[in-house]
Design a protein around this motif. Structure first.
Motif, PDB file in Angstrom:
ATOM      1  N   ASP A   1      -6.298  -2.261 -11.012  1.00 38.84           N
ATOM      2  CA  ASP A   1      -6.115  -3.192 -10.235  1.00 38.84           C
ATOM      3  C   ASP A   1      -5.392  -2.683  -9.309  1.00 38.84           C
ATOM      4  OD1 ASP A   1      -6.149  -6.165  -9.643  1.00 38.84           O
ATOM      5  OD2 ASP A   1      -4.355  -6.409 -10.472  1.00 38.84           O
ATOM      6  N   CYS A   2      -5.733  -2.816  -7.589  1.00 39.31           N
ATOM      7  CA  CYS A   2      -5.047  -2.735  -7.023  1.00 39.31           C
ATOM      8  C   CYS A   2      -4.999  -3.676  -6.127  1.00 39.31           C
ATOM      9  CB  CYS A   2      -5.329  -1.665  -6.141  1.00 39.31           C
ATOM     10  SG  CYS A   2      -5.148  -0.656  -4.373  1.00 39.31           S
ATOM     11  N   ARG A   3      -3.698  -4.320  -5.439  1.00 42.73           N
ATOM     12  CA  ARG A   3      -3.348  -5.545  -5.127  1.00 42.73           C
ATOM     13  C   ARG A   3      -2.421  -5.531  -3.995  1.00 42.73           C
ATOM     14  NH1 ARG A   3      -1.653  -6.263 -10.112  1.00 42.73           N
ATOM     15  NH2 ARG A   3       0.395  -6.129  -9.610  1.00 42.73           N
ATOM     16  N   PHE A   4      -2.932  -4.377  -2.750  1.00 45.29           N
ATOM     17  CA  PHE A   4      -2.151  -3.661  -1.804  1.00 45.29           C
ATOM     18  C   PHE A   4      -2.187  -4.697  -0.993  1.00 45.29           C
ATOM     19  CE2 PHE A   4      -2.131   0.712  -3.256  1.00 45.29           C
ATOM     20  CZ  PHE A   4      -1.471   0.702  -4.490  1.00 45.29           C
ATOM     21  N   MET A   5      -0.990  -6.162  -0.021  1.00 41.13           N
ATOM     22  CA  MET A   5      -1.046  -6.436   0.965  1.00 41.13           C
ATOM     23  C   MET A   5      -2.169  -7.553   1.285  1.00 41.13           C
ATOM     24  SD  MET A   5       0.169  -3.322   4.354  1.00 41.13           S
ATOM     25  CE  MET A   5      -1.255  -2.718   3.734  1.00 41.13           C
TER      26      MET A   5
ATOM     27  N   ASP B   1      -2.322 -10.620   3.815  1.00 40.74           N
ATOM     28  CA  ASP B   1      -3.861 -10.223   4.668  1.00 40.74           C
ATOM     29  C   ASP B   1      -5.050 -10.309   3.943  1.00 40.74           C
ATOM     30  OD1 ASP B   1      -5.589  -9.249   6.832  1.00 40.74           O
ATOM     31  OD2 ASP B   1      -3.850  -7.778   7.224  1.00 40.74           O
ATOM     32  N   HIS B   2      -5.706 -11.588   4.526  1.00 39.72           N
ATOM     33  CA  HIS B   2      -7.614 -12.088   3.812  1.00 39.72           C
ATOM     34  C   HIS B   2      -8.474 -10.265   3.926  1.00 39.72           C
ATOM     35  CE1 HIS B   2      -5.474 -15.015   1.512  1.00 39.72           C
ATOM     36  NE2 HIS B   2      -5.183 -15.354   2.252  1.00 39.72           N
ATOM     37  N   GLY B   3      -8.073 -10.382   4.972  1.00 39.08           N
ATOM     38  CA  GLY B   3      -8.808  -9.036   5.401  1.00 39.08           C
ATOM     39  C   GLY B   3      -8.631  -7.697   4.783  1.00 39.08           C
TER      40      GLY B   3
ATOM     41  N   ARG C   1     -11.534  -6.767  -2.750  1.00 36.20           N
ATOM     42  CA  ARG C   1     -10.894  -7.123  -1.060  1.00 36.20           C
ATOM     43  C   ARG C   1     -10.733  -8.415  -1.761  1.00 36.20           C
ATOM     44  NH1 ARG C   1     -15.552  -5.577   2.511  1.00 36.20           N
ATOM     45  NH2 ARG C   1     -15.070  -3.554   2.174  1.00 36.20           N
ATOM     46  N   GLY C   2     -10.223  -9.356  -0.766  1.00 37.69           N
ATOM     47  CA  GLY C   2     -10.548 -10.507  -0.853  1.00 37.69           C
ATOM     48  C   GLY C   2      -9.148 -10.992  -2.992  1.00 37.69           C
ATOM     49  N   ASP C   3     -10.026 -11.810  -3.331  1.00 41.53           N
ATOM     50  CA  ASP C   3      -9.603 -12.285  -4.902  1.00 41.53           C
ATOM     51  C   ASP C   3      -9.562 -10.902  -5.711  1.00 41.53           C
ATOM     52  OD1 ASP C   3      -8.402 -14.289  -3.770  1.00 41.53           O
ATOM     53  OD2 ASP C   3     -10.585 -15.333  -3.583  1.00 41.53           O
ATOM     54  N   ASP C   4     -10.282 -10.258  -5.397  1.00 40.82           N
ATOM     55  CA  ASP C   4     -10.776  -9.133  -6.539  1.00 40.82           C
ATOM     56  C   ASP C   4      -9.638  -9.015  -6.739  1.00 40.82           C
ATOM     57  OD1 ASP C   4     -13.337  -8.996  -5.307  1.00 40.82           O
ATOM     58  OD2 ASP C   4     -12.710  -6.624  -4.364  1.00 40.82           O
ATOM     59  N   GLY C   5     -10.325  -8.917  -8.923  1.00 42.75           N
ATOM     60  CA  GLY C   5      -9.421  -8.755  -9.668  1.00 42.75           C
ATOM     61  C   GLY C   5      -9.208  -7.571 -10.405  1.00 42.75           C
TER      62      GLY C   5
END
Length: 178
Positions: free
Chosen positions: A137-141, A145-147, A166-170
């Protein structure tokens, strides 16, 4: 003077320079400033003595700007030791690695340094053997920032496997064939 009548030597240096700049300018595409909304992480394995190394690479200006605005950094300057430490702690909190059965792999935070235009954060895990795969799981920023796009390369076997968050990926998984 028309283009049909131009021959070698027919133009003075000044006319030639003006014509060259005009032609180049007519074909030039305006350069648009862009933000680099990417991070890159690499997971590598060293079989002897059994270490998993993780390196996260953040574009300095983007990380400074985004994480300062979000209140993660106390000042927008990753060249200061304190800000790099804040980034390293942020990275440790927003990147998780588990085995395929859900067992957490404890990553030790080693530090952060500026390399060119990037700030790299280093982590490692002392594990006995390479697992059958990873849940990452990589949730950086992404919450700021949705982009934002976070790329993770798993380089622990002969075959590199890449993930993009990206986005809401888990959580995403990588099955290893050792």
């Amino acid at each position: 003077m028309t283009f049909k009548n131009i021959s070698a030597g027919a133009l003075s240096r000044r006319q030639f320079a003006a014509l060259s700049f005009a032609l180049i300018g007519a074909n030039a595409v305006p350069a648009a400033a862009h933000r680099e909304r990417l991070t890159f992480s690499e997971i590598e394995w060293e079989d002897n003595p059994g270490f998993l190394y993780v390196t996260h690479s953040f574009h300095v200006h983007e990380a400074e700007r985004t994480l300062y605005k979000a209140g993660v950094l106390s000042k927008p300057d990753l060249y200061s030791l304190k800000s790099r430490a804040e980034l390293a702690l942020y990275a440790a909190e927003n990147f998780t690695l588990k085995t395929m059965d859900g067992t957490p792999i404890t990553l030790e935070l080693l530090g952060a340094e500026i390399v060119g235009r990037d700030c790299q954060v280093y982590q490692q895990a002392d594990i006995d053997a390479l697992p059958d795969g990873f849940a990452i799981d990589c949730r950086f920023m992404r919450e700021f920032d949705h982009g934002q796009i976070n790329n993770v390369d798993v380089k622990v076997t002969d075959r590199v496997q890449s993930l993009s968050f990206r986005g809401d990926d888990g959580v995403k998984t990588v099955q290893l064939s050792t």
